[in-house]
Scaffold this motif. Structure first.
Motif, mmCIF file in Angstrom:
data_model
loop_
_atom_site.group_PDB
_atom_site.id
_atom_site.type_symbol
_atom_site.label_atom_id
_atom_site.label_comp_id
_atom_site.label_asym_id
_atom_site.label_seq_id
_atom_site.Cartn_x
_atom_site.Cartn_y
_atom_site.Cartn_z
ATOM 1 N N ARG A 8 -5.722 -48.626 22.621
ATOM 2 C CA ARG A 8 -5.687 -48.530 24.079
ATOM 3 C C ARG A 8 -7.088 -48.281 24.645
ATOM 4 O O ARG A 8 -7.462 -48.827 25.664
ATOM 5 C CB ARG A 8 -4.733 -47.409 24.519
ATOM 6 C CG ARG A 8 -3.287 -47.898 24.507
ATOM 7 C CD ARG A 8 -2.358 -46.877 25.086
ATOM 8 N NE ARG A 8 -2.257 -45.721 24.222
ATOM 9 C CZ ARG A 8 -2.076 -44.489 24.649
ATOM 10 N NH1 ARG A 8 -2.007 -44.253 25.928
ATOM 11 N NH2 ARG A 8 -1.984 -43.492 23.811
ATOM 12 N N THR A 9 -7.870 -47.474 23.925
ATOM 13 C CA THR A 9 -9.238 -47.196 24.373
ATOM 14 C C THR A 9 -10.065 -48.478 24.379
ATOM 15 O O THR A 9 -10.791 -48.774 25.323
ATOM 16 C CB THR A 9 -9.896 -46.130 23.470
ATOM 17 O OG1 THR A 9 -9.020 -45.016 23.401
ATOM 18 C CG2 THR A 9 -11.235 -45.688 24.007
ATOM 19 N N ILE A 169 -7.471 -43.425 34.811
ATOM 20 C CA ILE A 169 -6.607 -43.708 33.649
ATOM 21 C C ILE A 169 -6.808 -42.615 32.596
ATOM 22 O O ILE A 169 -5.854 -42.041 32.084
ATOM 23 C CB ILE A 169 -6.940 -45.095 33.058
ATOM 24 C CG1 ILE A 169 -6.617 -46.196 34.071
ATOM 25 C CG2 ILE A 169 -6.172 -45.330 31.747
ATOM 26 C CD1 ILE A 169 -7.123 -47.570 33.695
ATOM 27 N N TYR A 175 -1.599 -40.791 29.914
ATOM 28 C CA TYR A 175 -2.400 -41.550 28.953
ATOM 29 C C TYR A 175 -2.343 -40.915 27.559
ATOM 30 O O TYR A 175 -2.458 -41.586 26.550
ATOM 31 C CB TYR A 175 -3.849 -41.638 29.451
ATOM 32 C CG TYR A 175 -4.769 -42.373 28.509
ATOM 33 C CD1 TYR A 175 -4.722 -43.755 28.408
ATOM 34 C CD2 TYR A 175 -5.667 -41.674 27.699
ATOM 35 C CE1 TYR A 175 -5.553 -44.433 27.531
ATOM 36 C CE2 TYR A 175 -6.501 -42.338 26.823
ATOM 37 C CZ TYR A 175 -6.439 -43.730 26.738
ATOM 38 O OH TYR A 175 -7.257 -44.386 25.872
ATOM 39 N N TYR A 176 -2.162 -39.597 27.518
ATOM 40 C CA TYR A 176 -2.213 -38.865 26.247
ATOM 41 C C TYR A 176 -0.824 -38.595 25.659
ATOM 42 O O TYR A 176 -0.711 -37.936 24.638
ATOM 43 C CB TYR A 176 -2.986 -37.552 26.442
ATOM 44 C CG TYR A 176 -4.397 -37.834 26.893
ATOM 45 C CD1 TYR A 176 -5.378 -38.204 25.973
ATOM 46 C CD2 TYR A 176 -4.736 -37.811 28.242
ATOM 47 C CE1 TYR A 176 -6.667 -38.517 26.382
ATOM 48 C CE2 TYR A 176 -6.023 -38.123 28.663
ATOM 49 C CZ TYR A 176 -6.979 -38.482 27.732
ATOM 50 O OH TYR A 176 -8.249 -38.812 28.140
ATOM 51 N N THR A 183 5.770 -43.981 28.745
ATOM 52 C CA THR A 183 4.693 -44.089 29.732
ATOM 53 C C THR A 183 4.762 -45.387 30.554
ATOM 54 O O THR A 183 4.449 -45.368 31.739
ATOM 55 C CB THR A 183 3.312 -43.993 29.059
ATOM 56 O OG1 THR A 183 3.244 -44.944 28.006
ATOM 57 C CG2 THR A 183 3.055 -42.614 28.535
ATOM 58 N N THR A 187 4.871 -45.414 34.517
ATOM 59 C CA THR A 187 3.778 -46.025 35.296
ATOM 60 C C THR A 187 4.338 -47.007 36.329
ATOM 61 O O THR A 187 3.873 -47.058 37.476
ATOM 62 C CB THR A 187 2.775 -46.735 34.357
ATOM 63 O OG1 THR A 187 2.363 -45.798 33.353
ATOM 64 C CG2 THR A 187 1.568 -47.235 35.095
#
Lengths: 285, 213
Positions: A8-9, A169, A175-176, A183, A187
């Protein structure tokens, strides 16, 4: 879990790079005035309006029909709370230590006593909400506003404010969480809920604007200036507004409200009012 | 020291203390900005009354009730002049008159369309101060069931012995600036006659009620 976070990063860094390229091009195209990218912005504005009319507006209306008001209020509190670390981080980046400490307290109280943020119990305790983001932090650091932008699916923005999209974000609790089955639907709900909450503002614009693009742009820029000033009325700019029209040739693109005020004290004559010099405000009481 | 003298001194002390309490209890701005605040209060009271009866009055009824209130509280010709910015001086006297007429109709129609129903709204006046040119800024908050919805600041100017609203700023967004940006953009691209016809069409649209979206 670590792999998922890494993937994702990487994806977000890719998006950041893409957005960076777009903003770099926007920066290169900057000429003068608050809206040098108007032709491109108007196209994106039309695209966003169509998307809203065909998809978001009907979905938001349906959402409002099936969800009772208290539930919508609780969901709004929840989404506001999971995004609140963004405010805290920017408090400290701006050197607002006391405000940051208060905002940490607000986040902790609402996340615990307020049942994961579903209820805003912090405000009645005196821990009021603040609005801070990366754009406001950059503004406080002296970075110029840059050109006005309309981003597809996002809406009004400025070059300086664009990093907020990315930072928002990373500072969001969702996000975590690391569970996309949770999620992703949350969202989607966040987006629909935000659109439903914006209904009255959008209706106001639809009913009152005679040029919707200009209305949206100037309202957005004025409101951002207001937030930049800590939610205080930009009195100098409002006073400057009250100067009578100059008989000089009309400018090509009149500046929005909060352009710098003149340094000299001009003497003005208004029909029916005595000639006076504009002077700094005199707070009384 | 005689008993009578002591009594007089005590009476004088009480009088000074009373005056001090009265003076300290009265905000300094009240006397200077009071008339301007009163204009805003009367106008907001009318808005609330119109909202409460909004459904039964209908658009026409709300328009009729708001027309005198807006005329009494707003300096419409002056606001109209400011909204056209540098273009005002390029127009003829007849065009000035036509624009002020349409601008006034649109202003009242906008209020009649916006304040159509009541659901616990109220106005809270928070402060007032004298600003440049001797104008007065009256800060208020629009609330719903006691919760703040928006900050609404009124700028008033004295004209012919009366205080009149010349600009309204909601959450930092100036109504006058928004109108000026739009009107001057239309004049620049399409000309003044087109702006006038757009304003007329807007009033008609507001009177019919905007479609839900």
């Amino acid at each position: 879990m670590a792999d998922d976070l890494c993937r994702r990063t990487t994806r977000i860094i890719g998006r950041t790079f893409g957005l960076g390229c777009l903003l770099f091009m926007a920066g290169c195209a900057t000429t003068s005035g608050p809206d040098p990218l108007q032709p491109m912005n108007r196209r994106f504005y039309a695209f966003n309006s169509d998307t809203d009319r065909l998809i978001m507006s009907p979905v938001a209306r349906m959402y409002k029909t099936v969800t009772p008001k208290p539930l919508r209020a609780s969901l709004t509190n929840f989404f506001h709370n999971v995004a609140y670390p963004d405010v805290i981080v920017n408090d400290f980046l701006q050197g607002r230590i006391k405000q940051g400490a208060g905002d940490i307290g607000r986040f902790v109280v609402n996340s615990t006593l307020g049942l994961f943020g579903l209820f805003d119990v912090a405000t009645p305790l005196g821990l009021k909400a603040h609005v801070e983001d990366a754009g406001l932090t950059l503004g406080r650091w002296g970075v110029g506003r840059g050109p006005y932008l309309v981003l597809p699916f996002v809406g009004p923005d400025t070059l300086r404010n664009a990093p907020s999209l990315i930072m928002g974000i990373f500072t969001n609790v969702l996000y975590y969480v690391g569970n996309s089955a949770l999620t992703i639907p949350l969202t989607v709900f966040d987006v629909i809920n935000a659109r439903a909450n914006a209904s009255s503002s959008l209706r106001y614009m639809r009913e009152n604007a005679v040029d919707k693009y200009v209305f949206a742009r100037d309202a957005y820029l004025q409101h951002r200036n207001y937030l930049q000033d800590g939610g205080h009325l930009p009195l100098k700019a409002v006073e400057q507004m009250m100067l009578p029209p100059s008989p000089s040739p009309a400018p090509r693109d009149p500046p929005p409200l909060a352009d710098p005020a003149p340094k000299a004290l001009p003497v003005v004559t208004v029909p029916g009012r005595a000639p006076v010099a504009i002077r700094p405000p005199v707070p009384v009481g | 020291m005689g008993r009578q003298e002591t009594g007089q001194r005590r009476a004088a002390s009480w009088a000074i203390a009373f005056l001090w309490v009265v003076m300290a209890g009265t905000p300094a701005w009240a006397s200077r900005t009071g008339p301007a605040v009163s204009v805003v209060r009367q106008f907001q009271d009318t808005l609330l009354a119109v909202m409460k009866a909004g459904k039964s009055l209908g658009f026409e009824g709300r328009y009729r009730k708001l027309l005198p209130a807006v005329r009494a509280s707003h300096d419409l010709p002056y606001i109209a002049e400011l909204t056209l910015g540098p273009y005002w001086h390029k127009l003829t006297l007849a065009e000035h008159r036509a624009f002020v007429t349409e601008f006034a109709r649109l202003t009242v129609a906008t209020y009649a369309a916006q304040f159509r129903r009541y659901s616990g709204q109220d106005f809270r006046r928070t402060a007032s101060q004298t600003v440049a040119q001797g104008d007065v800024l009256v800060a208020t908050e629009l609330t719903t069931h006691g919760h703040k919805d928006a900050t609404i600041d009124y700028l008033l100017a004295r004209s012919a012995g009366r205080w009149e609203i010349v600009n309204i700023v909601a959450n930092g967004v100036s109504d006058l600036a928004l109108k000026r940006a739009q009107y001057t953009a239309i004049i620049r691209k399409k000309g003044f006659p087109v702006l006038l016809s757009i304003l007329r069409a807007k009033v008609t649209e507001l009177s019919r009620g905007a479609p839900k979206r």
